[in-house]
Design a protein around this motif. Structure first.
Motif, PDB file in Angstrom:
ATOM      1  N   VAL A 101       0.806  -1.225   0.000  1.00  0.00           N
ATOM      2  CA  VAL A 101       0.000   0.000   0.000  1.00  0.00           C
ATOM      3  C   VAL A 101       0.843   1.282   0.000  1.00  0.00           C
ATOM      4  O   VAL A 101       0.302   2.371  -0.166  1.00  0.00           O
ATOM      5  N   LEU A 102       2.138   1.164   0.222  1.00  0.00           N
ATOM      6  CA  LEU A 102       2.958   2.382   0.275  1.00  0.00           C
ATOM      7  C   LEU A 102       3.944   2.501  -0.882  1.00  0.00           C
ATOM      8  O   LEU A 102       4.842   3.341  -0.872  1.00  0.00           O
ATOM      9  N   THR A 103       3.741   1.688  -1.899  1.00  0.00           N
ATOM     10  CA  THR A 103       4.664   1.653  -3.035  1.00  0.00           C
ATOM     11  C   THR A 103       4.790   3.010  -3.715  1.00  0.00           C
ATOM     12  O   THR A 103       5.895   3.547  -3.872  1.00  0.00           O
ATOM     13  N   GLU A 104       3.664   3.567  -4.140  1.00  0.00           N
ATOM     14  CA  GLU A 104       3.710   4.793  -4.944  1.00  0.00           C
ATOM     15  C   GLU A 104       4.160   5.995  -4.126  1.00  0.00           C
ATOM     16  O   GLU A 104       4.937   6.832  -4.614  1.00  0.00           O
ATOM     17  N   SER A 105       3.707   6.106  -2.891  1.00  0.00           N
ATOM     18  CA  SER A 105       4.099   7.267  -2.083  1.00  0.00           C
ATOM     19  C   SER A 105       5.593   7.250  -1.781  1.00  0.00           C
ATOM     20  O   SER A 105       6.259   8.295  -1.803  1.00  0.00           O
ATOM     21  N   THR A 106       6.142   6.070  -1.505  1.00  0.00           N
ATOM     22  CA  THR A 106       7.585   5.983  -1.238  1.00  0.00           C
ATOM     23  C   THR A 106       8.382   6.236  -2.513  1.00  0.00           C
ATOM     24  O   THR A 106       9.426   6.911  -2.490  1.00  0.00           O
ATOM     25  N   ALA A 107       7.892   5.727  -3.637  1.00  0.00           N
ATOM     26  CA  ALA A 107       8.555   6.009  -4.914  1.00  0.00           C
ATOM     27  C   ALA A 107       8.527   7.499  -5.229  1.00  0.00           C
ATOM     28  O   ALA A 107       9.493   8.049  -5.777  1.00  0.00           O
ATOM     29  N   ARG A 158       8.762  -3.908  -5.632  1.00  0.00           N
ATOM     30  CA  ARG A 158       7.639  -3.050  -6.017  1.00  0.00           C
ATOM     31  C   ARG A 158       8.009  -1.569  -6.041  1.00  0.00           C
ATOM     32  O   ARG A 158       7.665  -0.843  -6.973  1.00  0.00           O
ATOM     33  N   ILE A 159       8.680  -1.102  -4.980  1.00  0.00           N
ATOM     34  CA  ILE A 159       8.978   0.330  -4.889  1.00  0.00           C
ATOM     35  C   ILE A 159      10.004   0.718  -5.950  1.00  0.00           C
ATOM     36  O   ILE A 159       9.851   1.734  -6.639  1.00  0.00           O
ATOM     37  N   ALA A 160      11.041  -0.083  -6.104  1.00  0.00           N
ATOM     38  CA  ALA A 160      12.059   0.214  -7.114  1.00  0.00           C
ATOM     39  C   ALA A 160      11.449   0.243  -8.507  1.00  0.00           C
ATOM     40  O   ALA A 160      11.782   1.111  -9.331  1.00  0.00           O
ATOM     41  N   GLN A 161      10.560  -0.682  -8.798  1.00  0.00           N
ATOM     42  CA  GLN A 161       9.922  -0.695 -10.115  1.00  0.00           C
ATOM     43  C   GLN A 161       9.041   0.537 -10.320  1.00  0.00           C
ATOM     44  O   GLN A 161       8.970   1.079 -11.424  1.00  0.00           O
ATOM     45  N   ALA A 162       8.380   1.001  -9.239  1.00  0.00           N
ATOM     46  CA  ALA A 162       7.575   2.217  -9.344  1.00  0.00           C
ATOM     47  C   ALA A 162       8.463   3.423  -9.614  1.00  0.00           C
ATOM     48  O   ALA A 162       8.115   4.307 -10.416  1.00  0.00           O
ATOM     49  N   SER A 292       6.215   7.167   3.319  1.00  0.00           N
ATOM     50  CA  SER A 292       4.807   6.755   3.245  1.00  0.00           C
ATOM     51  C   SER A 292       3.859   7.810   3.796  1.00  0.00           C
ATOM     52  O   SER A 292       2.671   7.536   3.991  1.00  0.00           O
ATOM     53  N   ALA A 293       4.363   9.021   4.025  1.00  0.00           N
ATOM     54  CA  ALA A 293       3.600  10.024   4.784  1.00  0.00           C
ATOM     55  C   ALA A 293       2.596  10.798   3.938  1.00  0.00           C
ATOM     56  O   ALA A 293       2.673  12.014   3.791  1.00  0.00           O
TER      57      ALA A 293
END
Length: 323
Positions: A101-107, A158-162, A292-293
């Motif tokens: 659930v935090l993939t895009e925000s962290t990316a 996931r995050i790296a790919q985003a 993730s904020a």
């Protein structure tokens, strides 16, 4: 029948706290202070479930406390290197996390730091606020291009790919990555990503390097003086993974000596205690662990914990069980 007793160690989004309050006998950390080891030990003795965060520390001496009532640690976060997983297994403690659930925000934060470091954004902000800007000049605060540059990713989950999608499709960046096994072919084709044999083989070719590997003993100081020396003098290092992946002293030294152009950090060894060497450097952008904020992301993280608790107390399969 009495409700299970649940403790959350820090304040969560109000909507999730309200749902927890409805379902459980909930204790909140009203002043939002970091728990001591003694407080964690007492929590494990007095609650059916304890919900820590990624910045809490749960070593064996805490988890091995006598007369334990707690059976599940519902971790608010994806990473769990702050929990002694071997001790948790030995104690029969269930541990869950909040993946996905935090993939895009962290990316987004990784890209924010990349742009801040490349274009000297934090330095420029400080200059203007201090009243030091005297007007536009053709040679003032020259910086690095992002569009068309080469981005190297250490880890390719996931995050790296985003990050790779945002960088490649948004900025035309060339994507290199290091991962034990090749990524799915469809992802590789979409990003035109090239897998490198090792970190050492990748670093000399990168204009930007972004870290996306888990923390823990296996990756502690993965980025050290030797590997930093392989980066271009014009390159930038971005860390939104875990602070202990980078040797802080080695990074400070290479930044001081202009061995690399800059760094962007959202995580730190021993946070919130940041190595003071970072604080006087102009060529590092520092954020307070904001990956993730966003309201939506932190709420979704809380909902993940809630779902795991509900599954546990109902005797069902836990969707995000780590241990």
């Amino acid at each position: 029948m009495s409700k299970p007793k649940v403790l959350i160690t820090r304040r969560w989004p109000a909507s999730v706290e309200a749902k927890l309050q409805e379902r459980y006998e909930l204790t909140l950390n009203l002043d939002d202070h970091p728990f001591s080891l003694a407080e964690f030990q007492a929590a494990l003795q007095n609650y059916d479930a304890v919900c820590p965060t990624v910045c809490d520390s749960l070593p064996a001496e805490v988890l091995n406390v006598a007369n334990k009532r707690c059976k599940i640690l519902g971790n608010f976060g994806v990473g769990y290197n702050h929990i002694d997983i071997n001790a948790a297994k030995q104690q029969g403690l269930i541990v869950t996390n909040t993946p996905g659930v935090l993939t895009e925000s962290t990316a987004d934060i990784a890209m924010t730091l990349l742009l801040m470091s490349a274009r000297r954004g934090a330095e420029g902000d400080r200059l203007v606020r201090a009243g030091g800007w005297t007007g536009w000049c053709p040679t003032h605060m020259m910086s690095s291009d992002v569009t068309g540059a080469t981005l190297g990713l250490i880890g390719f989950g996931r995050i790296a790919q985003a990050v790779a999608r945002k960088a490649h499709h948004g900025f035309g960046m060339k994507i290199l990555y290091v991962k034990p096994s090749p990524a799915e072919q469809a992802i590789v084709d979409d990003l035109q990503a090239v897998r490198c044999d090792s970190i050492e083989a990748m670093l000399p070719h990168c204009d930007y390097v972004s870290l996306h590997c888990p923390g823990g003993n296996e990756t502690r100081h993965l980025i050290n003086a030797e590997r930093l020396s392989l980066m271009k003098p014009s390159a930038h290092l971005i860390n939104t993974a875990r602070g202990d992946v980078v040797d802080s002293s080695a990074l400070i030294k290479v930044l001081q000596e202009k061995g690399i152009a800059g760094a962007g950090l959202d995580v730190y060894e021993g946070e919130p205690n940041i190595h003071p060497g970072f604080l006087n450097l102009e060529n590092v952008s520092l954020l307070p662990h904001l990956g993730s904020a966003t309201i939506a992301t932190r709420t979704a993280m809380g909902e993940k914990v809630l779902a795991n608790l509900e599954a546990y107390f109902a005797g069902g399969e836990l969707p995000d069980r780590v241990v």
